[in-house]
Design a protein around this motif. Structure first.
Motif, PDB file in Angstrom:
ATOM      1  N   ASP A  24       0.777  -1.228   0.000  1.00  0.00           N
ATOM      2  CA  ASP A  24       0.000   0.000   0.000  1.00  0.00           C
ATOM      3  C   ASP A  24       0.811   1.283   0.000  1.00  0.00           C
ATOM      4  N   GLY A  25       2.111   1.242  -0.160  1.00  0.00           N
ATOM      5  CA  GLY A  25       2.870   2.483  -0.093  1.00  0.00           C
ATOM      6  C   GLY A  25       4.296   2.332  -0.579  1.00  0.00           C
ATOM      7  N   LEU A  26       5.099   3.348  -0.309  1.00  0.00           N
ATOM      8  CA  LEU A  26       6.512   3.353  -0.678  1.00  0.00           C
ATOM      9  C   LEU A  26       7.336   3.044   0.566  1.00  0.00           C
ATOM     10  N   PHE A  27       7.834   1.820   0.649  1.00  0.00           N
ATOM     11  CA  PHE A  27       8.578   1.404   1.821  1.00  0.00           C
ATOM     12  C   PHE A  27      10.023   1.064   1.504  1.00  0.00           C
ATOM     13  N   GLY A  28      10.439   1.201   0.250  1.00  0.00           N
ATOM     14  CA  GLY A  28      11.814   0.871  -0.098  1.00  0.00           C
ATOM     15  C   GLY A  28      12.082  -0.593   0.173  1.00  0.00           C
ATOM     16  N   GLU A  29      13.187  -0.850   0.796  1.00  0.00           N
ATOM     17  CA  GLU A  29      13.537  -2.231   1.144  1.00  0.00           C
ATOM     18  C   GLU A  29      13.275  -2.529   2.612  1.00  0.00           C
ATOM     19  N   THR A  30      12.530  -1.684   3.286  1.00  0.00           N
ATOM     20  CA  THR A  30      12.275  -1.841   4.711  1.00  0.00           C
ATOM     21  C   THR A  30      11.273  -2.966   4.945  1.00  0.00           C
ATOM     22  N   ARG A  31      11.566  -3.810   5.891  1.00  0.00           N
ATOM     23  CA  ARG A  31      10.696  -4.925   6.258  1.00  0.00           C
ATOM     24  C   ARG A  31      10.521  -4.950   7.771  1.00  0.00           C
ATOM     25  N   VAL A  32       9.639  -5.811   8.236  1.00  0.00           N
ATOM     26  CA  VAL A  32       9.506  -6.055   9.662  1.00  0.00           C
ATOM     27  C   VAL A  32      10.753  -6.794  10.116  1.00  0.00           C
ATOM     28  N   GLN A  33      11.348  -6.326  11.214  1.00  0.00           N
ATOM     29  CA  GLN A  33      12.559  -6.971  11.729  1.00  0.00           C
ATOM     30  C   GLN A  33      12.215  -7.756  12.989  1.00  0.00           C
ATOM     31  N   PHE A  34      12.903  -8.870  13.179  1.00  0.00           N
ATOM     32  CA  PHE A  34      12.637  -9.749  14.298  1.00  0.00           C
ATOM     33  C   PHE A  34      13.884  -9.901  15.145  1.00  0.00           C
ATOM     34  N   GLY A  35      13.672 -10.123  16.430  1.00  0.00           N
ATOM     35  CA  GLY A  35      14.803 -10.332  17.325  1.00  0.00           C
ATOM     36  C   GLY A  35      14.309 -10.696  18.707  1.00  0.00           C
ATOM     37  N   ASN A  36      15.151 -10.431  19.697  1.00  0.00           N
ATOM     38  CA  ASN A  36      14.843 -10.773  21.072  1.00  0.00           C
ATOM     39  C   ASN A  36      14.966  -9.550  21.964  1.00  0.00           C
ATOM     40  N   ASN A  37      14.100  -9.470  22.981  1.00  0.00           N
ATOM     41  CA  ASN A  37      14.353  -8.589  24.111  1.00  0.00           C
ATOM     42  C   ASN A  37      15.314  -9.345  25.011  1.00  0.00           C
ATOM     43  N   LYS A  38      16.319  -8.672  25.507  1.00  0.00           N
ATOM     44  CA  LYS A  38      17.281  -9.347  26.359  1.00  0.00           C
ATOM     45  C   LYS A  38      17.545  -8.468  27.590  1.00  0.00           C
ATOM     46  N   PRO A  39      16.755  -8.668  28.629  1.00  0.00           N
ATOM     47  CA  PRO A  39      16.924  -7.843  29.823  1.00  0.00           C
ATOM     48  C   PRO A  39      18.117  -8.301  30.661  1.00  0.00           C
ATOM     49  N   LYS A  40      18.275  -7.661  31.815  1.00  0.00           N
ATOM     50  CA  LYS A  40      19.394  -7.966  32.703  1.00  0.00           C
ATOM     51  C   LYS A  40      19.381  -9.429  33.160  1.00  0.00           C
ATOM     52  N   SER A  41      18.178 -10.020  33.274  1.00  0.00           N
ATOM     53  CA  SER A  41      18.079 -11.406  33.718  1.00  0.00           C
ATOM     54  C   SER A  41      18.457 -12.397  32.617  1.00  0.00           C
ATOM     55  N   LEU A  42      18.735 -11.909  31.396  1.00  0.00           N
ATOM     56  CA  LEU A  42      19.129 -12.722  30.238  1.00  0.00           C
ATOM     57  C   LEU A  42      18.037 -13.683  29.763  1.00  0.00           C
ATOM     58  N   HIS A  43      16.790 -13.404  30.141  1.00  0.00           N
ATOM     59  CA  HIS A  43      15.666 -14.212  29.686  1.00  0.00           C
ATOM     60  C   HIS A  43      15.182 -13.621  28.362  1.00  0.00           C
ATOM     61  N   LYS A  44      15.472 -14.295  27.251  1.00  0.00           N
ATOM     62  CA  LYS A  44      15.137 -13.763  25.928  1.00  0.00           C
ATOM     63  C   LYS A  44      13.669 -14.000  25.610  1.00  0.00           C
ATOM     64  N   THR A  45      13.035 -12.972  25.070  1.00  0.00           N
ATOM     65  CA  THR A  45      11.670 -13.100  24.584  1.00  0.00           C
ATOM     66  C   THR A  45      11.622 -12.528  23.180  1.00  0.00           C
ATOM     67  N   ARG A  46      10.909 -13.212  22.285  1.00  0.00           N
ATOM     68  CA  ARG A  46      10.833 -12.790  20.881  1.00  0.00           C
ATOM     69  C   ARG A  46      10.014 -11.512  20.749  1.00  0.00           C
ATOM     70  N   ARG A  47      10.416 -10.668  19.820  1.00  0.00           N
ATOM     71  CA  ARG A  47       9.670  -9.458  19.520  1.00  0.00           C
ATOM     72  C   ARG A  47       9.930  -9.059  18.078  1.00  0.00           C
ATOM     73  N   PHE A  48       9.240  -8.028  17.625  1.00  0.00           N
ATOM     74  CA  PHE A  48       9.461  -7.549  16.263  1.00  0.00           C
ATOM     75  C   PHE A  48       9.427  -6.029  16.268  1.00  0.00           C
ATOM     76  N   TRP A  49      10.095  -5.438  15.285  1.00  0.00           N
ATOM     77  CA  TRP A  49      10.148  -3.993  15.111  1.00  0.00           C
ATOM     78  C   TRP A  49       9.491  -3.648  13.793  1.00  0.00           C
ATOM     79  N   MET A  50       8.492  -2.749  13.864  1.00  0.00           N
ATOM     80  CA  MET A  50       7.784  -2.320  12.670  1.00  0.00           C
ATOM     81  C   MET A  50       8.493  -1.121  12.050  1.00  0.00           C
ATOM     82  N   PRO A  51       8.437  -0.976  10.735  1.00  0.00           N
ATOM     83  CA  PRO A  51       9.007   0.224  10.119  1.00  0.00           C
ATOM     84  C   PRO A  51       8.199   1.461  10.512  1.00  0.00           C
ATOM     85  N   ASN A  52       8.847   2.610  10.508  1.00  0.00           N
ATOM     86  CA  ASN A  52       8.201   3.877  10.867  1.00  0.00           C
ATOM     87  C   ASN A  52       7.447   4.394   9.640  1.00  0.00           C
ATOM     88  N   ILE A  53       6.150   4.137   9.590  1.00  0.00           N
ATOM     89  CA  ILE A  53       5.328   4.471   8.425  1.00  0.00           C
ATOM     90  C   ILE A  53       4.525   5.734   8.724  1.00  0.00           C
TER      91      ILE A  53
END
Length: 132
Positions: A24-53
């Protein structure tokens, strides 16, 4: 407790909805990015980052109209750098522009430019009556 995990599994991945936005728009090569939150306790939880539209109004001189388009901030900066929407679409490869909406907009732009250039070429080919 088992019911909560089952609901999480059957809900599916969050990516199926977000890739639809790419059409639906001009997003270039930007995609949803995936990774982990990694707090001080080192307990990783999956998350994603949306492009700034952002929803912006951009003027196209070739089409002679203002278009409301969804654009990432990165592409918006590139449009400013290239000198406008028309220069961005004409000077960028199809692969880097993105989805079907952007390619269709580029095709409309090229068609409009060709239709404007045809009358100018016909006027140049016809000899002026003063020279004869």
């Amino acid at each position: 407790m088992f019911g909560q995990n089952l609901a999480r599994i059957t809900r599916g991945t969050p990516t199926t909805h977000f890739y639809r936005l790419h059409r639906d728009g001009l997003f270039g090569e930007t995609r949803v990015q995936f990774g982990n939150n990694k707090p001080k306790s080192l307990h990783k939880t999956r998350r994603f980052w949306m492009p700034n539209i952002q929803l912006v109004s951009l003027y196209s001189a070739a089409l002679d109209q203002t278009l409301r388009i969804r654009v990432t901030t990165r592409v918006l900066r590139t449009i400013d750098k290239k000198g406008g929407l028309d220069n961005y679409l004409l000077g960028t490869k199809d692969k880097k522009i993105g989805g079907p909406f952007a390619l269709e907009l580029k095709a409309r732009l090229v068609k409009a430019l060709e239709s404007k250039q045809k009358p100018q070429q016909q006027q140049q080919q016809q000899p002026s009556p003063q020279t004869q």
